[in-house]
Structure formats: structure tokens, C-alpha cells
Design an enzyme around this catalytic site. Sequence first.
Site, PDB file in Angstrom:
ATOM      1  N   HIS A 112       0.831  -1.177   0.115  1.00  0.00           N
ATOM      2  CA  HIS A 112      -0.009   0.013   0.052  1.00  0.00           C
ATOM      3  C   HIS A 112       0.759   1.410   0.092  1.00  0.00           C
ATOM      4  O   HIS A 112       0.567   2.321  -0.414  1.00  0.00           O
ATOM      5  CB  HIS A 112      -0.825  -0.044   1.198  1.00  0.00           C
ATOM      6  CG  HIS A 112      -2.128  -1.110   0.874  1.00  0.00           C
ATOM      7  ND1 HIS A 112      -1.987  -2.408   1.131  1.00  0.00           N
ATOM      8  CD2 HIS A 112      -3.090  -0.812  -0.107  1.00  0.00           C
ATOM      9  CE1 HIS A 112      -3.174  -2.853   0.578  1.00  0.00           C
ATOM     10  NE2 HIS A 112      -3.837  -1.988  -0.109  1.00  0.00           N
ATOM     11  N   ARG A 152     -10.678   3.785  -1.712  1.00  0.00           N
ATOM     12  CA  ARG A 152     -10.100   2.996  -0.664  1.00  0.00           C
ATOM     13  C   ARG A 152     -10.712   3.572   0.890  1.00  0.00           C
ATOM     14  O   ARG A 152      -9.757   4.300   1.542  1.00  0.00           O
ATOM     15  CB  ARG A 152      -8.730   2.675  -0.262  1.00  0.00           C
ATOM     16  CG  ARG A 152      -8.194   1.729  -1.557  1.00  0.00           C
ATOM     17  CD  ARG A 152      -6.855   1.514  -1.465  1.00  0.00           C
ATOM     18  NE  ARG A 152      -6.204   0.651  -2.349  1.00  0.00           N
ATOM     19  CZ  ARG A 152      -5.810   0.714  -3.442  1.00  0.00           C
ATOM     20  NH1 ARG A 152      -5.502   1.948  -3.925  1.00  0.00           N
ATOM     21  NH2 ARG A 152      -5.353  -0.310  -4.207  1.00  0.00           N
ATOM     22  N   ARG A 212     -15.433   1.887  -1.989  1.00  0.00           N
ATOM     23  CA  ARG A 212     -15.582   0.457  -1.560  1.00  0.00           C
ATOM     24  C   ARG A 212     -15.614   0.583  -0.040  1.00  0.00           C
ATOM     25  O   ARG A 212     -15.202   1.506   0.767  1.00  0.00           O
ATOM     26  CB  ARG A 212     -13.880  -0.002  -1.928  1.00  0.00           C
ATOM     27  CG  ARG A 212     -13.818  -1.475  -1.573  1.00  0.00           C
ATOM     28  CD  ARG A 212     -12.725  -2.198  -1.960  1.00  0.00           C
ATOM     29  NE  ARG A 212     -11.242  -1.677  -1.125  1.00  0.00           N
ATOM     30  CZ  ARG A 212     -10.201  -1.817  -1.399  1.00  0.00           C
ATOM     31  NH1 ARG A 212      -9.889  -2.720  -2.277  1.00  0.00           N
ATOM     32  NH2 ARG A 212      -9.226  -1.258  -0.554  1.00  0.00           N
ATOM     33  N   GLU A 232     -10.944 -10.803  -6.488  1.00  0.00           N
ATOM     34  CA  GLU A 232      -9.587 -10.567  -6.012  1.00  0.00           C
ATOM     35  C   GLU A 232      -9.219 -11.711  -5.234  1.00  0.00           C
ATOM     36  O   GLU A 232      -8.098 -12.004  -4.653  1.00  0.00           O
ATOM     37  CB  GLU A 232      -9.254  -9.306  -5.209  1.00  0.00           C
ATOM     38  CG  GLU A 232     -10.255  -9.218  -3.941  1.00  0.00           C
ATOM     39  CD  GLU A 232      -9.919  -7.837  -3.236  1.00  0.00           C
ATOM     40  OE1 GLU A 232      -8.953  -7.193  -3.430  1.00  0.00           O
ATOM     41  OE2 GLU A 232     -10.881  -7.402  -2.470  1.00  0.00           O
ATOM     42  N   ASN A 272      -4.236  -6.782  -7.512  1.00  0.00           N
ATOM     43  CA  ASN A 272      -3.346  -6.940  -6.332  1.00  0.00           C
ATOM     44  C   ASN A 272      -3.422  -8.221  -5.716  1.00  0.00           C
ATOM     45  O   ASN A 272      -2.669  -9.017  -5.475  1.00  0.00           O
ATOM     46  CB  ASN A 272      -3.208  -5.687  -5.751  1.00  0.00           C
ATOM     47  CG  ASN A 272      -3.033  -4.398  -6.311  1.00  0.00           C
ATOM     48  OD1 ASN A 272      -2.547  -4.391  -7.301  1.00  0.00           O
ATOM     49  ND2 ASN A 272      -3.591  -3.184  -5.677  1.00  0.00           N
ATOM     50  N   ASP A 273      -4.416  -8.231  -4.959  1.00  0.00           N
ATOM     51  CA  ASP A 273      -4.636  -9.441  -4.056  1.00  0.00           C
ATOM     52  C   ASP A 273      -4.901 -10.695  -5.033  1.00  0.00           C
ATOM     53  O   ASP A 273      -4.619 -11.802  -4.583  1.00  0.00           O
ATOM     54  CB  ASP A 273      -5.755  -8.983  -3.258  1.00  0.00           C
ATOM     55  CG  ASP A 273      -5.566  -8.357  -1.932  1.00  0.00           C
ATOM     56  OD1 ASP A 273      -4.673  -8.822  -1.446  1.00  0.00           O
ATOM     57  OD2 ASP A 273      -6.408  -7.375  -1.829  1.00  0.00           O
ATOM     58  N   ARG A 287       2.242 -10.211  -0.977  1.00  0.00           N
ATOM     59  CA  ARG A 287       2.424  -9.024  -1.866  1.00  0.00           C
ATOM     60  C   ARG A 287       3.333  -7.956  -1.133  1.00  0.00           C
ATOM     61  O   ARG A 287       3.871  -7.135  -1.712  1.00  0.00           O
ATOM     62  CB  ARG A 287       1.133  -8.104  -2.426  1.00  0.00           C
ATOM     63  CG  ARG A 287       0.096  -7.779  -1.249  1.00  0.00           C
ATOM     64  CD  ARG A 287      -1.043  -7.185  -1.459  1.00  0.00           C
ATOM     65  NE  ARG A 287      -1.166  -5.858  -1.918  1.00  0.00           N
ATOM     66  CZ  ARG A 287      -2.475  -5.395  -2.035  1.00  0.00           C
ATOM     67  NH1 ARG A 287      -3.686  -5.920  -1.831  1.00  0.00           N
ATOM     68  NH2 ARG A 287      -2.390  -4.307  -2.373  1.00  0.00           N
ATOM     69  N   CYS A 314      -9.201  -2.364 -11.144  1.00  0.00           N
ATOM     70  CA  CYS A 314      -8.811  -1.462 -10.317  1.00  0.00           C
ATOM     71  C   CYS A 314      -7.526  -1.677  -9.558  1.00  0.00           C
ATOM     72  O   CYS A 314      -7.028  -1.078  -8.746  1.00  0.00           O
ATOM     73  CB  CYS A 314      -9.783  -1.169  -9.270  1.00  0.00           C
ATOM     74  SG  CYS A 314     -10.300  -2.176  -7.967  1.00  0.00           S
TER      75      CYS A 314
HETATM   76  C1  PEP Z   1      -6.431  -4.957  -5.370  1.00  0.00           C
HETATM   77  O1  PEP Z   1      -6.317  -6.032  -4.310  1.00  0.00           O
HETATM   78  O2  PEP Z   1      -6.216  -5.048  -6.414  1.00  0.00           O
HETATM   79  C2  PEP Z   1      -7.109  -4.020  -4.780  1.00  0.00           C
HETATM   80  C3  PEP Z   1      -7.400  -2.794  -5.837  1.00  0.00           C
HETATM   81  O3  PEP Z   1      -7.254  -3.666  -3.378  1.00  0.00           O
HETATM   82  P1  PEP Z   1      -6.215  -3.225  -2.503  1.00  0.00           P
HETATM   83  O4  PEP Z   1      -4.991  -3.011  -3.087  1.00  0.00           O
HETATM   84  O5  PEP Z   1      -6.764  -2.030  -1.773  1.00  0.00           O
HETATM   85  O6  PEP Z   1      -6.129  -4.547  -1.738  1.00  0.00           O
HETATM   86 MG    MG Z   2      -7.552  -5.993  -2.484  1.00  0.00          MG
END
Ligand code: PEP
Ligand code: MG
Length: 763
Positions: free
Chosen positions: A371, A478, A514, A612, A635-636, A646, A683
Site C-alpha cells: 500500500h 479505498r 469501496r 480478487e 493486487n490481491d 504482496r 482497479c
Molecule cells: C487489489 O487487491 O487489487 C485492490 C485494488 O485492492 P487493495 O490494493 O486495496 O487491496
Molecule cells: Mg485488494
Amino acid sequence: MLDELRKIVTEVSKSPDLRTALDIIAQRVRSVLDVSVCSVYVLAEQTDEHGLTEPTLILQATEGLNPDMVGQVHFGLEEGLVGLVARRAELINLENAALHPAFKFVDNIGEEPYFGFLGVPIIHRGEVLGVLVVQTRECRRFSDDQESFVVTLATQLASAIRHARASGEFDQTVDQSDLELAFSARGLPGSPGVVFGTAVVLDSGLSLESVIDQPVNDISAEKDALHTAINAVRDEFEQLKNDFAGITGSQDENLLFDAFIMMLKAGSFVRSIEQRIEQGQWAQAALRDAVAEHAAVFEQMSDAYLSERAQDIRDLGTRILHKLRAEKAEDQQWPENIVLVGRDLSASHFAEIPTEKLVGVVSTTGSGSSHLAILARALGIPAAMGVADLPLNRLSHKEVVVDGYRGIVTVSPRGSLREELTRLVEEEAELTEELAGLRDKPARTLDGVDMAMHVNIGLLSDMAPSQTVGAEGIGLYRTEVPFQIRTQFPSEEEQTRIYREALETFHDKPVVLRTLDVGGDKPLSYFPIREDNPFLGWRGIRLVLDHPEIFLTQLRAMLKASKGLNNLHILLPMISAVDELEQAKGFIHQALEEVSEEIGFVAPPRIGAMIEVPAAVYQTKNLAARCDFISIGTNDLTQYLLAIDRNNERVASRYDALHPAVIQAIANVHRDAANQQCEVAVCGELAGDPLGAVLLLGLKTDSLSMSAGSLPRIKWVIRNITQSDAEDLLKQALECERASDVRALLTAALEARGLGGLIRAGR
Ligand code: PEP
Ligand code: MG
């Protein structure tokens, strides 16, 4: 032996330099194992008389051999048992070394040959850095326990050597050359761009252990700061003592407070902090070491009551640290261009510095999908992540250059390197200027296909840059970020105000809020969750479904904020089952009814589920049938599909959203959602990656949502490619067996179109 091991490990980790660490290991191993010799050989590049470099093992420390030979004895990787250990990267344990074909007798090194031999490679992340050797005069095979003892110490040495290499100290130790602190360290790309700045090193949290060393010149100012802090803490104890006496009438607590107050009056504790300051250490590190020393004394006492007082001393130290920190923050002189450096940095650290001066971020932990990196991209500043080998204690106020494309940090660059970096920074500035010109132009491909370009935000302050880059909506707010920077759950009114501002700013455009996605690497300080596997635990939707009071408050605030605007989209994170989606929709409808009763008609929001979690990929059809849109969180999704954390820099080089498995999953989601006529957004960070955006264009994703900093770059890619080319590239990518092949394919495609400057430094 375990006790000894623990002690040596502590000593090595505290040793001020590599030379001391090597000497400690040699001395202590020799005495604990009762062997004739313990030596450390370190691998270095040696230049021969023809100017060719050869990896060579150089004796760097010894107990038992002739100490004059340190720096003089060299082994090539093909030479002797020491070379064999390094070449094979595995330990060799021999009762009689002289019988081994690789044995090589070295003259002058000691008086007699040695027979018992145990050689252990010193390895850091797969790279051999040296060899730790123990030898005995008599024939002897080392036991399993002794092997593990030496192996454990070799791992300690590995990190000491890596650290010394990164800081330039290695060259001084091994080559005896007189290098200044000027070096580069490599981590992982975090946020694109190249920038010069001054390092501001922040601790990861408010614990004594996290305090870094910092030399000071003005000793009396530092002592004054210490005394101000101590006096403030003493006053607090006096106050507490009075308060308690009033409430309980008991003398017991008074005794404890009196003991603290006594310690804080000039005595050995205060004196030992002062002495460390006098030796040139800043007050915070002097306090850290004095507390450790005093706590250790109590800990060793056999009386249980007294040994528990060690914790009191640590608490006392933490209180003083709080005060010192507060003073420091007040009179901090900030450099003009701040590069924020630290380990485990989070959004809350941004609050400690003047963000208008922030030009770059460097973290010794994490990866491009942490993040922190996402935040840097939102701010449009370069970031290097997982730069594990940075000597944080020595970086403060040094000039640093951050290359966020490659994740490289250069400290105090000079000469031609400095010129080269300056040129890259200038070219980067030209690129940024060109990109700014795209603000009002559509993200339209060369063959006329439009892509909706949305932004990901976390704070209201992100909205200004979003507007500057011409975003067509918010694709991901977020909402946990405003929760994270507070000290308690924000009230319904407070949340309504925050969401209203976002919905109003983009009033004629979609705004995706979200719902709270905490857990995993997004903690709330006032709602601590301790779990063995936080990423597989109480995260996102799971947590709020178990806490309807938190969920309903947030949903009510979102709905109230949307009254009259009708652009609210509610997105549900971490959905892994149809039931979760249905339950969440139930809460949304309940909140809608309540709010409509209270404030009149509020339009129903559009509802979306995040894809995700792998389970959601395989249920896209069922989820899409129940939603107005879905949004892929790459990402997740990458983390869970590849089973790679990650944020873990150890495995970060394997984390790749271009992995064929991830691309296949994303393609399947698009196919199944299209069959349900459900809109698809992306996203996750893949949407803001020039290579990823080409694939998503090929997949006909309806909208891409990314950090404001990435948006102009992606717009530029889209404007310079055709939809049919993107589809063709996608087809080829889906045939690839490796992430590296996908990357090579797409990189070549961008370079061929003159877009290479978007994925690396320089034009
Ligand atoms: C993701 O997981 O791709 C996402 C957009 O959410 P975050 O990065 O906030 O977990
Ligand atoms: Mg996520």
C-alpha cells in the site's frame, strides 16, 4: 550451546561494523566448539595483472591461524576445500581433510596441518558470500549439533556481509581501500520516475527497538532535550501518584510511582543516557541502549518480582521516547526535497512530514503492490521498495537518487554516475510535461476505441491530482484510508462529509466507494487484530459482516452522502462466496430503507463485487448475475493465485501480475462477466501498468482505475496503439508459458511504438 548461540547472535547483530562481526564469530566459535581454528573467508572480485576480475575467497578473520595472513590468503573457487564449499554451496564435514582430493595445504598460514574440517557456505538469498571454516589438529568429525551451530552463525554473517556490501563498508573491509559512503542498492520498482532528494529516515513505529542510530554534534542541545523529556515524564508520574492516591487510598501504587520518580532524578539511569549522548549519540538511541542495559540487569535477577521490573523500565523508556519524539517533531528542520526512507512505512508516516516537500519514497520492506507504493503512485512520486540492504542508521540527510522504474537507490552519487542520473531526471521532467498536455484529450486508441479512465484514491487530498490529470470518475475509493489515519472509528456524520465531498467533486461521473477493507496489511490501530495468517483471516467483507454496526454505519453514511447525486457505486472487497455478496446486499438494502425513511428518497446505488480471490474467479458467472458491475483487484488476485505475499520482499521478485495464470484468470473473468452483460472494471495496479493496460485493452475492459500519477502514462499508451493490435498482443500473451515471455512481448511492442520511456528511465 543454544545459550551461547543466542548470545553470539545478539553480539553479532549489535556489532558496529563488519570487521567486528567477523572477529566476534571467529573468537567465539573457536572457544565454544573448542577447536584449533575458526576462520572466515569472504568472496570478493579480485582483479588480476591482466585487468580481469575473478571471484576470490579472501581470509578476513581468523582465530588460530597466523593473524598476519588476514587479507593475504586467497582461494579461487576451483581451489582447495574452501573453494569447493563455495562452489557447491553446501557444507563439507570431514574427519580427515588431508584425504580429500580437493585438500590444499597452504604454507605460512599456521604451524601445522589441520585434519578435522567443517566448512559452511555463507549464503544470502541464494548468493554465496563466503565460507566459515572450523578446523582441528586431530582427526574429528563434527556432530550434527555443531554443524547446525555453525550453519546458524553463517546465516548471521550473511546479513552482516550483505549490509556491509550495500553500505560500501565491505570495500573498505575487504579491499582496505578508502571509499566514502557512495553506493547503490537495488530493491523493487514501487512507483515510476527518477528523482534527487535528501533522505529523511523515519522509524517504523514508536518502539525503543525501532529507534535508529544518529550521530549528533550539538551534545548540550541533545542533553537539554533529554532533560525536558524526563521532567515532563516525571511531572506526569507526580500527577498520576496524586490521582491514584485520591482514588484508591492505597500506598502500593505510590511505591511504584515513587520508584519511577526516583529513577528519573539524577541517578545511574539518567547518567548512563547522558554518557551515551556525550559519546556522540542522539538522545533517542542513547535512551534505547540505556533502557536495554538496565532492563537486562533486572531480567537476570532470580526473584520473579524483580525480574518483572524489566518491563517497567521499558515502559518508562517508551514514555520518555514519546516526549523526545514530540519535541523533535516540533523543531524539525525539513530539507526542501524529502525522500522518505524507512522500514514498514505506512500511510500514517506521511502525516509526520510536510508532504508538499516529499519527492520520493524508499522502503526497506514491501514490494510494488504494497500500500505504500500505491500511495506513492497516487502522489505521482517515485518509490523504490524492498531495498533491504540500506544502512538506515547512516542515511539520514544524505543525498539520494530514487529510480522508481528499477527500484534502485543511489546514495551520494558522484562523477559520471551523477551526470548520468541528472540527465535521466531532466528527461523525466520533459516526459512529465508532455504527459500533462494530455489532460483534456480522450483515452482513444488509434482506431477510435475509447477507454474510461478512472482513479483510485484513499484520501480527499488525492482528489485534486485526480482532477488535474483529467480522470473520468473515481474507480476505487479505498475508504479504509480515512479510517487508518484516525484514532477511532469515524462517526456516521464524519463519514458522510468525507464521502459527500468525493461524490460531489465528481458529481456527473461514477464514484466507486469501496466498503471498509481492513485486515491483512491494513491495520486499524484502535481495532487490533492478531492472527497467524492475517491475509487469510478476518479481512474486508468478512470483518464487516461480523460487525454489522460498523458496516451499517458506513453504508448509511455512503447513502446519505449520495442524496440527489445518483452517482454512488458501492464496491464489496474480498468476496469469496455468493452468500457473502447476498448478505452484504441485504445490509445495503436495509441501510437504504432506513436512510430513505430519515431523509427522503435516496436512489439505490449500483452494487459491485471485487474479484480478487481465486474462488471469486470461478464464480464470476454467479457473482456477475447478482451485481451491476465487477471490479478486478489484480493486487490481491495475484497474491492469492500465486500464493505470494504482496508485501514480502523475499518473494517479491516472484510476484508478477503478468504471470500466465493471472492473465488467464483475468481473461476468464472477462468472458464470464460478458456472458452476464455485466460491466468489468480493473482497479488493481495492473491497470496502471503500461504493459498490463495493453492486455486489458485487448480484453475490452470497460474501465481502468489507477493512481492519478499513472493515468497520463496509460492514456499515452492507449492513444498510441490500436485496439486490434492490443487484441493481437493479448492472443500472443495468452499463449506464453512464462511471465518473462509476456513481459518481453509487451515491452517490445511498447518500444516499437516509441513508448519505452514509460517503462524505464530515460527517453
Ligand atoms: C487489489 O487487491 O487489487 C485492490 C485494488 O485492492 P487493495 O490494493 O486495496 O487491496
Ligand atoms: Mg485488494
